[in-house]
Scaffold this motif. Sequence first.
Motif, PDB file in Angstrom:
ATOM      1  N   TYR A 295       0.832  -1.201   0.000  1.00  0.00           N
ATOM      2  CA  TYR A 295       0.000   0.000   0.000  1.00  0.00           C
ATOM      3  C   TYR A 295       0.873   1.261   0.000  1.00  0.00           C
ATOM      4  O   TYR A 295       0.597   2.236  -0.733  1.00  0.00           O
ATOM      5  N   MET A 296       1.908   1.234   0.808  1.00  0.00           N
ATOM      6  CA  MET A 296       2.768   2.405   0.916  1.00  0.00           C
ATOM      7  C   MET A 296       3.542   2.660  -0.386  1.00  0.00           C
ATOM      8  O   MET A 296       3.830   3.812  -0.735  1.00  0.00           O
ATOM      9  N   LYS A 297       3.857   1.618  -1.126  1.00  0.00           N
ATOM     10  CA  LYS A 297       4.630   1.777  -2.361  1.00  0.00           C
ATOM     11  C   LYS A 297       3.758   2.225  -3.526  1.00  0.00           C
ATOM     12  O   LYS A 297       4.269   2.732  -4.524  1.00  0.00           O
ATOM     13  N   ALA A 298       2.443   2.016  -3.431  1.00  0.00           N
ATOM     14  CA  ALA A 298       1.551   2.272  -4.563  1.00  0.00           C
ATOM     15  C   ALA A 298       1.304   3.763  -4.749  1.00  0.00           C
ATOM     16  O   ALA A 298       1.335   4.550  -3.803  1.00  0.00           O
ATOM     17  N   LYS A 299       1.027   4.140  -6.000  1.00  0.00           N
ATOM     18  CA  LYS A 299       0.729   5.524  -6.343  1.00  0.00           C
ATOM     19  C   LYS A 299      -0.729   5.714  -6.758  1.00  0.00           C
ATOM     20  O   LYS A 299      -1.209   6.841  -6.808  1.00  0.00           O
ATOM     21  N   SER A 300      -1.398   4.612  -7.083  1.00  0.00           N
ATOM     22  CA  SER A 300      -2.807   4.697  -7.505  1.00  0.00           C
ATOM     23  C   SER A 300      -3.516   3.450  -6.998  1.00  0.00           C
ATOM     24  O   SER A 300      -3.212   2.342  -7.432  1.00  0.00           O
ATOM     25  N   ARG A 301      -4.455   3.659  -6.078  1.00  0.00           N
ATOM     26  CA  ARG A 301      -5.035   2.506  -5.381  1.00  0.00           C
ATOM     27  C   ARG A 301      -6.552   2.441  -5.594  1.00  0.00           C
ATOM     28  O   ARG A 301      -7.222   3.487  -5.597  1.00  0.00           O
ATOM     29  N   ALA A 302      -7.059   1.200  -5.705  1.00  0.00           N
ATOM     30  CA  ALA A 302      -8.502   0.953  -5.757  1.00  0.00           C
ATOM     31  C   ALA A 302      -8.860   0.038  -4.580  1.00  0.00           C
ATOM     32  O   ALA A 302      -8.296  -1.060  -4.450  1.00  0.00           O
ATOM     33  N   ILE A 303      -9.792   0.489  -3.743  1.00  0.00           N
ATOM     34  CA  ILE A 303     -10.212  -0.284  -2.568  1.00  0.00           C
ATOM     35  C   ILE A 303     -11.707  -0.507  -2.677  1.00  0.00           C
ATOM     36  O   ILE A 303     -12.489   0.453  -2.590  1.00  0.00           O
ATOM     37  N   LEU A 304     -12.106  -1.753  -2.869  1.00  0.00           N
ATOM     38  CA  LEU A 304     -13.513  -2.120  -3.056  1.00  0.00           C
ATOM     39  C   LEU A 304     -13.922  -3.028  -1.905  1.00  0.00           C
ATOM     40  O   LEU A 304     -13.324  -4.087  -1.695  1.00  0.00           O
ATOM     41  N   MET A 305     -14.968  -2.633  -1.192  1.00  0.00           N
ATOM     42  CA  MET A 305     -15.368  -3.363   0.018  1.00  0.00           C
ATOM     43  C   MET A 305     -16.856  -3.703  -0.023  1.00  0.00           C
ATOM     44  O   MET A 305     -17.690  -2.833  -0.323  1.00  0.00           O
ATOM     45  N   ASP A 306     -17.162  -4.949   0.312  1.00  0.00           N
ATOM     46  CA  ASP A 306     -18.547  -5.333   0.576  1.00  0.00           C
ATOM     47  C   ASP A 306     -18.946  -4.736   1.931  1.00  0.00           C
ATOM     48  O   ASP A 306     -18.094  -4.255   2.695  1.00  0.00           O
ATOM     49  N   TYR A 307     -20.235  -4.794   2.255  1.00  0.00           N
ATOM     50  CA  TYR A 307     -20.673  -4.217   3.528  1.00  0.00           C
ATOM     51  C   TYR A 307     -21.071  -5.301   4.533  1.00  0.00           C
ATOM     52  O   TYR A 307     -20.340  -5.596   5.464  1.00  0.00           O
TER      53      TYR A 307
ATOM     54  N   ASN B 111      -6.213   7.276  -3.430  1.00  0.00           N
ATOM     55  CA  ASN B 111      -7.183   6.184  -3.264  1.00  0.00           C
ATOM     56  C   ASN B 111      -8.494   6.447  -3.987  1.00  0.00           C
ATOM     57  O   ASN B 111      -8.981   7.584  -4.032  1.00  0.00           O
ATOM     58  N   VAL B 112      -9.063   5.366  -4.523  1.00  0.00           N
ATOM     59  CA  VAL B 112     -10.461   5.304  -4.931  1.00  0.00           C
ATOM     60  C   VAL B 112     -11.118   4.269  -4.022  1.00  0.00           C
ATOM     61  O   VAL B 112     -10.754   3.086  -4.055  1.00  0.00           O
ATOM     62  N   VAL B 113     -12.051   4.713  -3.191  1.00  0.00           N
ATOM     63  CA  VAL B 113     -12.667   3.826  -2.192  1.00  0.00           C
ATOM     64  C   VAL B 113     -14.139   3.656  -2.526  1.00  0.00           C
ATOM     65  O   VAL B 113     -14.859   4.649  -2.680  1.00  0.00           O
ATOM     66  N   PHE B 114     -14.584   2.403  -2.617  1.00  0.00           N
ATOM     67  CA  PHE B 114     -15.968   2.104  -2.961  1.00  0.00           C
ATOM     68  C   PHE B 114     -16.558   1.086  -1.986  1.00  0.00           C
ATOM     69  O   PHE B 114     -15.893   0.114  -1.603  1.00  0.00           O
ATOM     70  N   ILE B 115     -17.797   1.341  -1.595  1.00  0.00           N
ATOM     71  CA  ILE B 115     -18.613   0.324  -0.928  1.00  0.00           C
ATOM     72  C   ILE B 115     -19.432  -0.355  -2.011  1.00  0.00           C
ATOM     73  O   ILE B 115     -20.235   0.294  -2.699  1.00  0.00           O
ATOM     74  N   VAL B 116     -19.230  -1.667  -2.204  1.00  0.00           N
ATOM     75  CA  VAL B 116     -19.930  -2.426  -3.245  1.00  0.00           C
ATOM     76  C   VAL B 116     -20.825  -3.436  -2.544  1.00  0.00           C
ATOM     77  O   VAL B 116     -20.348  -4.414  -1.962  1.00  0.00           O
ATOM     78  N   SER B 117     -22.142  -3.205  -2.573  1.00  0.00           N
ATOM     79  CA  SER B 117     -23.060  -3.992  -1.750  1.00  0.00           C
ATOM     80  C   SER B 117     -24.327  -4.331  -2.525  1.00  0.00           C
ATOM     81  O   SER B 117     -24.672  -3.678  -3.518  1.00  0.00           O
ATOM     82  N   GLY B 118     -25.017  -5.334  -2.024  1.00  0.00           N
ATOM     83  CA  GLY B 118     -26.312  -5.679  -2.586  1.00  0.00           C
ATOM     84  C   GLY B 118     -27.440  -4.865  -1.976  1.00  0.00           C
ATOM     85  O   GLY B 118     -28.592  -4.949  -2.423  1.00  0.00           O
ATOM     86  N   ARG B 119     -27.148  -4.079  -0.965  1.00  0.00           N
ATOM     87  CA  ARG B 119     -28.179  -3.266  -0.311  1.00  0.00           C
ATOM     88  C   ARG B 119     -28.648  -2.135  -1.226  1.00  0.00           C
ATOM     89  O   ARG B 119     -27.952  -1.721  -2.154  1.00  0.00           O
ATOM     90  N   GLY B 120     -29.835  -1.591  -0.897  1.00  0.00           N
ATOM     91  CA  GLY B 120     -30.387  -0.495  -1.673  1.00  0.00           C
ATOM     92  C   GLY B 120     -29.626   0.801  -1.467  1.00  0.00           C
ATOM     93  O   GLY B 120     -28.959   1.000  -0.443  1.00  0.00           O
ATOM     94  N   ARG B 121     -29.753   1.704  -2.430  1.00  0.00           N
ATOM     95  CA  ARG B 121     -28.969   2.941  -2.372  1.00  0.00           C
ATOM     96  C   ARG B 121     -29.432   3.879  -1.249  1.00  0.00           C
ATOM     97  O   ARG B 121     -28.626   4.651  -0.721  1.00  0.00           O
ATOM     98  N   ASN B 122     -30.690   3.801  -0.875  1.00  0.00           N
ATOM     99  CA  ASN B 122     -31.171   4.696   0.185  1.00  0.00           C
ATOM    100  C   ASN B 122     -30.522   4.369   1.532  1.00  0.00           C
ATOM    101  O   ASN B 122     -30.074   5.257   2.258  1.00  0.00           O
ATOM    102  N   HIS B 123     -30.496   3.067   1.863  1.00  0.00           N
ATOM    103  CA  HIS B 123     -29.852   2.661   3.115  1.00  0.00           C
ATOM    104  C   HIS B 123     -28.383   3.060   3.125  1.00  0.00           C
ATOM    105  O   HIS B 123     -27.886   3.668   4.073  1.00  0.00           O
TER     106      HIS B 123
END
Length: 890
Positions: free
Chosen positions: A610-622, A653-665
Motif C-alpha cells: 500500500y505504501m509503495k503504490a501511487k494509484s489505489r482501488a479499494i472495493l469493500m462489501d458491507y 485512493n479510490v474507495v468504494f462500498i460495493v453492496s447488494g443493499r439499496g442505495r437509500n440505506h
Amino acid sequence: MMSRSYTNLLDLASGNFAALSLGGGGGGGGRGLRRMPRVMTVPGTLADLQEEEERANSVASDVQSSQAQDRIIIVANQLPVRARRRPDGRGWTFAWDEDSLLLQLKDGLPDDMEVLYVGSLNVDVEAHEQDDVAQALLERFKCVPAFLSPDLHERFYHGFCKRRLWPLFHYMLPFSASSTSDHGSSGGAGGARGSDGRYDRSLWEAYVLANKLFSQKVIEVINPEDDYVWIHDYHLMALPTFLRRRFNRLRMGFFLHTPFPSSEIYRTLPFREEILKALLNCDLIGFHTFDYARHFLSCCSRMLGIEYQSKRGYIGLDYFGRTIGIKILPVGIHMGQLQSVLRLPDKEWRVNELRQQFEGKTVLLGVDDMDIFKGINLKLLAFEHMLKLHPKWQGRAVLVQIANPARAQGKDLKEIQNEIEESCERINKAFGHAGYSPVVLIDRTISAVEKIAFYTIAECVVVTAVRDGMNLTPYEYIVCRQGISDSKDSEADGPKNSMLVVSEFIGCSPSLSGAIRVNPWNIETTGEAMNEAISLADGEKQLRHEKHYRYVSTHDVAYWSKSFQQDMERTCKDHFRRNCWGIGLGFGFRVVAVEPNFRKLHVDGIVSAYMKAKSRAILMDYDGTLVPLASINKQPTAEIIRIINTLCADKKNVVFIVSGRGRNHLGDWFLPCEKVGIAAEHGYFVRWSQDEEWETYSQSTDFGWMQIAEPVMKLYTESTDGSSIEPKESALVWHHRDADPGFGSSQAKEMLDHLESVLANEPVSVKSGKFIVEVKPQGVSKGLVAEKILSAMAENGRQADFVLCIGDDRSDEEMFEDIAGVATRNLVAPDTSIFGCTVGQKPSKARYYLDDTAEVRNMLGALADASGESSFEERFEPPLSMQIKNDYSQ
C-alpha cells in the motif's frame, strides 16, 4: 475455571474421570510388527490426554509418500477374533471369528492391500497379560487390541452405546427415568451402574474417552500418507475427530450399521452437534438405505446449515472446502461361508429329519434375536389372525419361531418375553390338536447347520422387526432355498422357490422388490400377507425367488466392501493436491481445504504494498465484511466511518462500498463519508461521491418483468411460513432464512425453476444464494462494477497499481474472479499488487482470507494509519476518485 461445555474436548478435562482406567497413548506412525505398549492401568482423567490434544494440529500427512503401498485399518468396537483362556489358566488361545463381518469384508479388498484391525476383545485381559496378548494378536492376526478398563467399558458400551444411542437410533426416546435404564439391546447386556434412563453426561464423557483410546491405538500403527481408515458403527462416531486432528489429510471412511433416525428423533440427543461434526471429519460416510442417509443429511441441514448436492450420481456435502461423500449400499452376506455350511455332511439328514417332522405342513419361519425391536409378538398376533380368517390353514400351517437367547436384561424385554409365551400357549390351545402345534417356539441357541436346515424346508420367512438396521435373515434364506450353487444335481432338483414377508422398517427391505412388504404394527395386513405368500402359485414364487437370488448372489459382502473402498479412493483422490489446515477446538474442529495459492492476508505485507503504490482501488462489501452478519444494528460504527474517511482523504485512493443493499440505506448510513463511492444493488446504481448524482450502470430500464416475478414469489411466500419478499429498485429477493430449513430449501429450488420458466424471455437473471432467490437485470454484478471502476482509472491515465477487493459472500466471488484477470486486459499497471480477500476460512476464488469482520477492520485501520502518515500538503490535493470522476464525466 474451565468451562463445563462439552462441545469442547479440552473442557472435558474438568470432568470427573477419576474412577476410569485409561488406555495408554503412543505416537508415531511406523509400519511393521513391533511390540505394543500396554495401556495405562492407573486411574487418570481426560486432562492426562491434553498434551497430546495440543499436538493435534500438526499435519503429519502433507506430503504423499513416494513408496506408497495401500493399507487399510479397520476400526470397530470388537476385533474379529475369539479369545478364550486356556484350561490350565495360563495364557490365551485365539481364533478368527468366521462370522464377523469385519473378517468377511476382506474378500472385496484388493489382494495386495494389507488389512490391519483395531478394536477391543470380548474378554477381560488382566493388566500384566496385556503386553503379551497385544504382541500375539499383532503378529498372528494383524490385530491391535484396545484394552478398556471394566468400569470404562461398562459406561462406554453398556451405558452410552447400548442404553443411549442404540435405543435412540431405533426411535425410542427416554420419556421417563426408567424407559431405557433397565432394557438393553441385541448387542449388549446389563446397564451402566448408577444412572437413570435419561442422558447422563458422565456416560458421554466415557464415550468420548473410549473413542480417544481407540484413536491412540490407530495412531500407534498408522502410516498416514499411505493408509486408509475404515471405521464401523455407532460405537465410534467420535473417533474421526481425534484422528483428523492428528492427521489433516488422512483418508478415512465410516459406515453406520444401524438405522439413522429422523431429525425429529435425533435432535433430542443432547450431544447431537458434536456427533454430527465428528462424522463430518470423515471423507466418506456409508448407510444401508437412502432413508438412513436422507435422515442424516436432513440433520446436517437443520442443525449445521449444510446442504448436499448430487453430481453425476454421487451425493456429496461441501464442508469447508472438503467434499464428504455419502455412500448408500446395504451390506450383503458371505456367499462362500454359507455355501460351505450347505456342504456340511450332517446338513442333509437334518433337513430330512425336519421334513419328516413337518410332513404335510406348510412351514413359515421366523429367525430373530429375543429383542424388543424384533416384533416377534406382532408376528404371532398376525399368524393368529391368519388362522382365524383363513380356516383352511388350521392344521396345515406351522409358524416356527427361532428366538435366539436374549443378550440383554430389562423390564421391557421381560414383558415382551411373557407376551410371546402367552401368545404361543393361546394359539396352540385354540388351534392345535394331537400331533399338531401351529406355533413352534425354539428359544435356545441352535447351530448353523440346524438353522440352515430350517431355512431349506420353510415355504416362507417372516420378518416383522419394528426397526432394524439391516437384517440378513432374508438373504440367508434365499441362498439356502437355492442350494449349493455348483451342485451337479441342482438342475435335477427342479426350479427353486421362496417367499418373503418383510417389515418395511428394516434395511434389507428396499433391495427385496419381490417380497411382500408390511407394516408390522398392522396385524390384519401382516396376517393377510402371510396368507398371500403361502397361497401364491409356484410359478410366481419361482420368479420372485430368481429375482432375489440374482441380487443377493451378486451383491454380497465382497461387493459391498469393494464398492465402499472404491468410493473412498475416489473421494480422497485430491487430498494431497490441496492445502489443508485444521481450525477449532474439540468437536468444533474441522479441516479447511483450499487451493494451494490460498493464504491468510498479513497486515504487514499489504501495508508495505500500500505504501509503495501511487494509484489505489479499494472495493469493500458491507454486510459480513464491515459489519457482522449476526449484528442486529447494521449501521456502520464510528470507527468504520473514521477509517473510511481517512482512506478517502488520501488522494491516491479510490474507495468504494460495493453492496447488494439499496442505495437509500447505504446513502443514509454513509452520509458522514462525503468522498466514498457507493455501488448499490450489486452495481446497478453507482455514485462516485456524495455530491454526485446516482448513475445507472445497466442498459436495462424496463422493469415490467417485476409484474411477472412478484406474483410468483407471493405464491411461494404464502405457502412457506417464515419466508418474505424484499423489493428493491432493480431486483426482487425472496428470503427463506426463517422458514423450515428442508421445506424452505425445497421451495427455493422449485421457485428457481418456476421463475426461470416464466422469465425465460425477459432481460433478467435468476440466481439462488444462501437462503435467498434473487431476480435482477442481466449484466449487473459486482465483478462488472470492479471492472468499470478500474477501466475508468486506466482511461484517465491513472492505472491502479494496488487493488484491494474484499467481501464475504457468493456475489463477491464475481469480484474476485474479475480482478484476477485485470492484468491481462491492461486495466491495471504492470506488477500491480492485487489483493482479493474473502472473509472467513473457506474455499474462494480470492487468494487471501481474513477470519472475521474484526480482522477486516484491523487491516483497514492499518491502511488508514499508513495514509495518515502522508504529507499535509498531499491531503489538500483533489482525491483520485474526484479526478477520475471529473475526467470520466467529460
